[in-house]
Scaffold this active site. Structure first.
Site, PDB file in Angstrom:
ATOM      1  N   ARG A 189      -8.328  53.275  27.578  1.00 17.37           N
ATOM      2  CA  ARG A 189      -7.507  53.525  28.758  1.00 17.37           C
ATOM      3  C   ARG A 189      -6.567  52.356  28.975  1.00 17.37           C
ATOM      4  O   ARG A 189      -6.908  51.210  28.723  1.00 17.37           O
ATOM      5  CB  ARG A 189      -8.380  53.684  30.011  1.00 17.37           C
ATOM      6  CG  ARG A 189      -7.585  54.065  31.257  1.00 17.37           C
ATOM      7  CD  ARG A 189      -8.395  53.921  32.528  1.00 17.37           C
ATOM      8  NE  ARG A 189      -8.826  52.554  32.783  1.00 17.37           N
ATOM      9  CZ  ARG A 189      -8.041  51.573  33.196  1.00 17.37           C
ATOM     10  NH1 ARG A 189      -6.760  51.783  33.411  1.00 17.37           N
ATOM     11  NH2 ARG A 189      -8.524  50.358  33.389  1.00 17.37           N
ATOM     12  N   PHE A 190      -5.356  52.682  29.396  1.00 17.76           N
ATOM     13  CA  PHE A 190      -4.445  51.656  29.886  1.00 17.76           C
ATOM     14  C   PHE A 190      -3.663  52.262  31.039  1.00 17.76           C
ATOM     15  O   PHE A 190      -3.535  53.475  31.160  1.00 17.76           O
ATOM     16  CB  PHE A 190      -3.531  51.089  28.789  1.00 17.76           C
ATOM     17  CG  PHE A 190      -2.763  52.110  28.009  1.00 17.76           C
ATOM     18  CD1 PHE A 190      -1.533  52.568  28.435  1.00 17.76           C
ATOM     19  CD2 PHE A 190      -3.279  52.617  26.823  1.00 17.76           C
ATOM     20  CE1 PHE A 190      -0.818  53.507  27.699  1.00 17.76           C
ATOM     21  CE2 PHE A 190      -2.580  53.548  26.072  1.00 17.76           C
ATOM     22  CZ  PHE A 190      -1.342  53.993  26.514  1.00 17.76           C
ATOM     23  N   SER A 191      -3.168  51.387  31.916  1.00 14.68           N
ATOM     24  CA  SER A 191      -2.651  51.824  33.201  1.00 14.68           C
ATOM     25  C   SER A 191      -1.173  52.170  33.239  1.00 14.68           C
ATOM     26  O   SER A 191      -0.774  53.032  34.014  1.00 14.68           O
ATOM     27  CB  SER A 191      -2.897  50.744  34.257  1.00 14.68           C
ATOM     28  OG  SER A 191      -4.251  50.447  34.327  1.00 14.68           O
ATOM     29  N   SER A 192      -0.369  51.485  32.470  1.00 15.60           N
ATOM     30  CA  SER A 192       1.074  51.669  32.651  1.00 15.60           C
ATOM     31  C   SER A 192       1.763  52.113  31.374  1.00 15.60           C
ATOM     32  O   SER A 192       1.315  51.811  30.269  1.00 15.60           O
ATOM     33  CB  SER A 192       1.696  50.366  33.142  1.00 15.60           C
ATOM     34  OG  SER A 192       1.686  49.401  32.111  1.00 15.60           O
ATOM     35  N   GLN A 194       2.385  49.494  28.728  1.00 16.11           N
ATOM     36  CA  GLN A 194       1.299  49.160  27.818  1.00 16.11           C
ATOM     37  C   GLN A 194       1.275  50.092  26.608  1.00 16.11           C
ATOM     38  O   GLN A 194       0.773  49.719  25.549  1.00 16.11           O
ATOM     39  CB  GLN A 194      -0.039  49.200  28.549  1.00 16.11           C
ATOM     40  CG  GLN A 194      -0.199  48.058  29.534  1.00 16.11           C
ATOM     41  CD  GLN A 194      -1.444  48.215  30.369  1.00 16.11           C
ATOM     42  OE1 GLN A 194      -1.646  49.244  31.012  1.00 16.11           O
ATOM     43  NE2 GLN A 194      -2.275  47.195  30.372  1.00 16.11           N
TER      44      GLN A 194
END
Length: 128
Positions: free
Chosen positions: A9-12, A15
């Protein structure tokens, strides 16, 4: 044969342009290979998509319906993710960045299903 699930998972969106996904994937592959060399029979599950791209973990969006972690949790609750399976995450903040009680509840739910959580950054394994 023990099944392994690798959650990334990554938020933005920024990324997505970097190495976040590749770094998390490579760490999971290294862990699996090391365990195989130690004689463990592991199978990386590829039937469940386990990547939440651009989904924040601060308010729990990453674990609700429609997210890959949310689908995983539903599969685990239904018994389709078998006890004894491994869930690999780069770090615990991939599972949650919520307030401690909410993050703890999610963590305990996963290990309560009999799933072992492995943090790849330090190799720690959490079991019920």
């Amino acid at each position: 044969m023990t099944t392994v699930y690798s959650y990334k998972r990554f938020s933005s969106p920024t990324q997505a342009e970097g190495a976040s996904l590749a770094r998390q994937t490579e760490a999971a592959n290294r862990w699996i290979e090391a365990k195989r060399k130690d004689g463990q029979e592991l199978l990386l599950d590829t039937t469940l998509r386990m990547t939440d791209e651009g989904i924040s973990a601060y308010k729990g969006k990453h674990r609700h319906a429609g997210s890959d972690l949310g689908k995983f949790l539903l599969e685990a609750k239904a018994g389709r993710v078998k006890p004894g399976s491994y869930l690999l995450v780069e770090n615990l903040d991939r599972l949650s960045r919520e307030e401690v009680p909410d993050a703890q509840a999610q963590f305990l739910q996963i290990i309560g299903f009999g799933i072992h959580i492995v943090t790849l950054v330090d190799g720690q394994e959490c079991r019920h």
